[in-house]
Design an enzyme around this catalytic site. Structure first.
Site, PDB file in Angstrom:
ATOM      1  CE  LYS A 204     -13.561 -46.039 -32.583  1.00  0.00           C
ATOM      2  NZ  LYS A 204     -12.491 -45.728 -31.623  1.00  0.00           N
ATOM      3  CB  SER A 251     -10.068 -44.938 -34.053  1.00  0.00           C
ATOM      4  OG  SER A 251     -10.186 -44.961 -32.648  1.00  0.00           O
ATOM      5  N   GLY A 272      -8.706 -45.019 -26.549  1.00  0.00           N
ATOM      6  CA  GLY A 272      -7.522 -45.702 -26.014  1.00  0.00           C
ATOM      7  C   GLY A 272      -6.272 -44.883 -26.209  1.00  0.00           C
ATOM      8  N   GLY A 273      -6.361 -43.869 -27.090  1.00  0.00           N
ATOM      9  CA  GLY A 273      -5.249 -42.968 -27.351  1.00  0.00           C
ATOM     10  C   GLY A 273      -5.761 -41.627 -27.832  1.00  0.00           C
ATOM     11  N   GLY A 274      -6.770 -41.101 -27.143  1.00  0.00           N
ATOM     12  CA  GLY A 274      -7.345 -39.818 -27.513  1.00  0.00           C
ATOM     13  C   GLY A 274      -8.420 -39.897 -28.569  1.00  0.00           C
ATOM     14  CB  SER A 275      -9.960 -42.772 -30.313  1.00  0.00           C
ATOM     15  OG  SER A 275      -8.717 -43.311 -30.657  1.00  0.00           O
TER      16      SER A 275
END
Length: 577
Positions: A204, A251, A272-275
């Site tokens: 990533k 992301s 960090g939020g389901g990425s």
């Protein structure tokens, strides 16, 4: 202060009186030119503050953070009590060589039968696994150099598709060929580094991979942040391929898309939020979010946060295990502050595996579980749970999770404040105007959070941690759908300028926040498709440091899966000879 609300201490909350209330996200749904206009308004000094203030009021953020007395002390990063050891596991030396950990991981897997895996062309679709590549290399059915040419061809083909589907931001064919030649020579000499030698892995864009730049989705970050070496996890190791008119979500969508397309066996992403989990679910692959602190995030753009991790994505659980074994290892500071348990893997080859599965208790909050945009999602996940329970005899227990809306607010404030802090020096230099339009909406919101808001969010974090640790006294894992909807359609108006649709975001993120805010391990595993043929994922959330348990369960759910559909955009990299 007549509206002041005083919360009961979490230890005194009667869970039998808790009513399901996830809260609704109130925000405009805009794309294209209207999004561009809205961004201009939000960035105006006075008018922007009024707009952001109204959005926060509609979503009760100030009420939760500024008008509520929260009795718990703040928890500024996840804190875990000591955990019971997991049964039927193989322990790994996180300070040892990655190659040795990967070799141990291979021995944990089910027996490999090359005849069944390298079947005829008439066999049902299945993704190639890492062990398939390793077998083909060892038997000289192909070479890493030959596979490299297929990868290069596939990347070029996907980049030229209509609509365009660029999967990689940085890609140097000559560098790929050079690495493949070195790997091919090692196989010819009978000295491969490990089973991962010759395996193509995507990284990533917010994880350092020298000499490529890390742009974090921007066009300019490489100008102010030079990559000097690999991130620790690297040194140890778009559009949705199922429907090009739909999002991949999250992301880490690029890594998910390139794995689902068959081009790479695995990828590294951040969550960090389901990425990791959201795009894995939407693309029909497996994604692992590790316990906070289990992997060293030094060398990633999120290495100063309290909710993010680096984790693997792959087409199957077996490959997740192999890559996870390679990258795991806490940082020196996390070893001191978090006291991680010794990392381990489930011994799937053991005769005890079935009995261990039968002894596990799965927690399910039914009202939350069923709160999805399409009933296809909850029905498929429910079917998978029922089949699993009938096969292995495990218990599915009803649970209640209080204050889901407060949990979402605490997460937004935490990740938003930390993102704003890390980007602030560059945004102050005027580079904010070069961000995407949806990001330019987010940062005015993030910058509106005060120090007291951040502390209040951390008070909520401790409170919600208490609830979950109480739940884990009675269950081993919590199961939910991974997302509240399958892959959403990309509006035509969003193709040029982007889109801001927080209701869609809320549906996608409905079930994933606890693992980030509280640092728990979680995994998304495919369990079927909706009526439109779009993938559906089941999420398994574990206790702190219990990666072995959720990997064991994920492998079992994968084994019961009836069908795997070939994505509309798929490239067979390991050509059958």
């Amino acid at each position: 202060m007549g509206n002041k609300r005083v919360m009961l201490p979490a230890t005194e909350v009667d869970l039998t009186t808790v009513k399901y209330d996830p809260g609704e996200i109130e925000a405009p749904e805009i794309s294209g030119l209207w999004l561009k206009i809205f961004v201009k308004l939000v960035e105006m000094p006075l008018l922007g503050s009024l707009i952001i203030g109204q959005l926060k009021k509609q979503n009760k953020m100030d009420q939760m953070l500024r008008e509520t007395v929260i009795p718990e002390p703040p928890m500024f990063r996840p804190e875990f009590p000591p955990q019971e050891p997991e049964p039927g596991v193989v322990f790994l030396k996180e300070d040892g060589k990655a190659e040795d950990r990967v070799d141990s991981a291979v021995r944990c897997l089910h027996h490999y039968d090359p005849d069944s895996n390298h079947g005829s062309d008439s066999s049902p679709f299945r993704y190639w696994k890492i062990r398939d590549y390793a077998y083909a290399y060892r038997q000289r059915l192909t070479t890493p150099s030959s596979v490299a040419e297929h990868v290069i061809c596939a990347i070029e083909e996907f980049s030229n598709k209509k609509p365009p589907m660029p999967l990689l931001i940085s890609f140097d064919p000559e560098d790929v060929r050079k690495q493949a030649v070195a790997s091919t020579q090692r196989f010819e000499e009978g000295k491969p580094l490990s089973i991962l030698d010759g395996i193509f892995v995507a990284i990533k864009d917010d994880i350092d991979c020298y000499p490529y730049p890390s742009n974090g989705g921007t066009t300019w970050l490489h100008e102010v942040r030079k990559v000097k070496e690999d991130a620790v996890s690297v040194s140890r190791t778009a559009r949705n391929p199922h429907d090009l008119e739909r999002y991949t979500g999250g992301s880490s969508s690029g890594p998910a898309a390139i794995v689902a397309s068959g081009i790479c066996s695995a990828a590294l992403g951040t969550d960090g939020g389901g990425s990791i989990r959201i795009p894995s679910s939407l693309c029909g692959i497996v994604g692992l979010k590790t316990t906070y602190g289990r992997t060293n995030i030094k060398g990633s753009l999120c290495d100063g946060g309290t909710v993010e991790i680096i984790g693997p994505l792959a087409s199957n659980v077996e490959d997740i295990i192999l890559v996870y074994a390679a990258i795991l290892g806490s940082s020196p500071s996390d070893k001191i502050s978090l006291h991680p348990s010794v990392p381990c893997l489930p011994d799937l080859s053991s005769h005890e595996n079935s009995s261990i599965l039968g002894s596990l208790r799965l927690g399910k909050y039914t009202e939350w579980f069923n709160d999805v945009f399409s009933p296809d999602i909850s029905n498929k996940c429910e079917d998978a749970l029922n089949m699993f329970s009938e096969t292995h005899g495990c218990k599915i227990l009803e649970i209640v999770i209080p204050e889901l809306d407060e949990m979402r607010t605490a997460h937004v404030v935490s990740i938003g404040s930390e993102a704003a802090t890390s980007m602030s020096p560059d945004l102050q230099d005027g580079k904010g105007g070069r961000l995407t339009l949806d990001s330019r909406i987010n940062f005015p919101l993030f910058n509106s959070f005060s120090a007291s808001d951040y502390v209040a969010a951390q008070r909520l974090r401790r409170r919600i941690m208490y609830y979950h640790m109480e739940i884990f006294k009675n269950v081993d894992v919590i199961v939910t759908p991974t997302t509240g909807m399958t892959a959403p359609v990309i509006p035509k108006s969003a193709l040029k300028l982007g889109e801001s649709n927080m209701k869609v975001t809320g549906n996608l993120m409905r079930f994933i926040i606890a693992a980030n805010l509280l640092g728990f391990p979680a995994i998304s595993v495919p369990v079927g498709y909706d009526k439109q043929g779009l993938p559906i994922g089941l999420q398994i959330i574990g206790r702190p440091w219990a990666e072995a348990t959720i990997l064991r369960l994920a492998a079992a759910f994968e084994g019961l899966r009836v069908e795997t559909k070939q994505p509309a955009s798929y490239f067979d990299i390991l050509k059958r000879n």
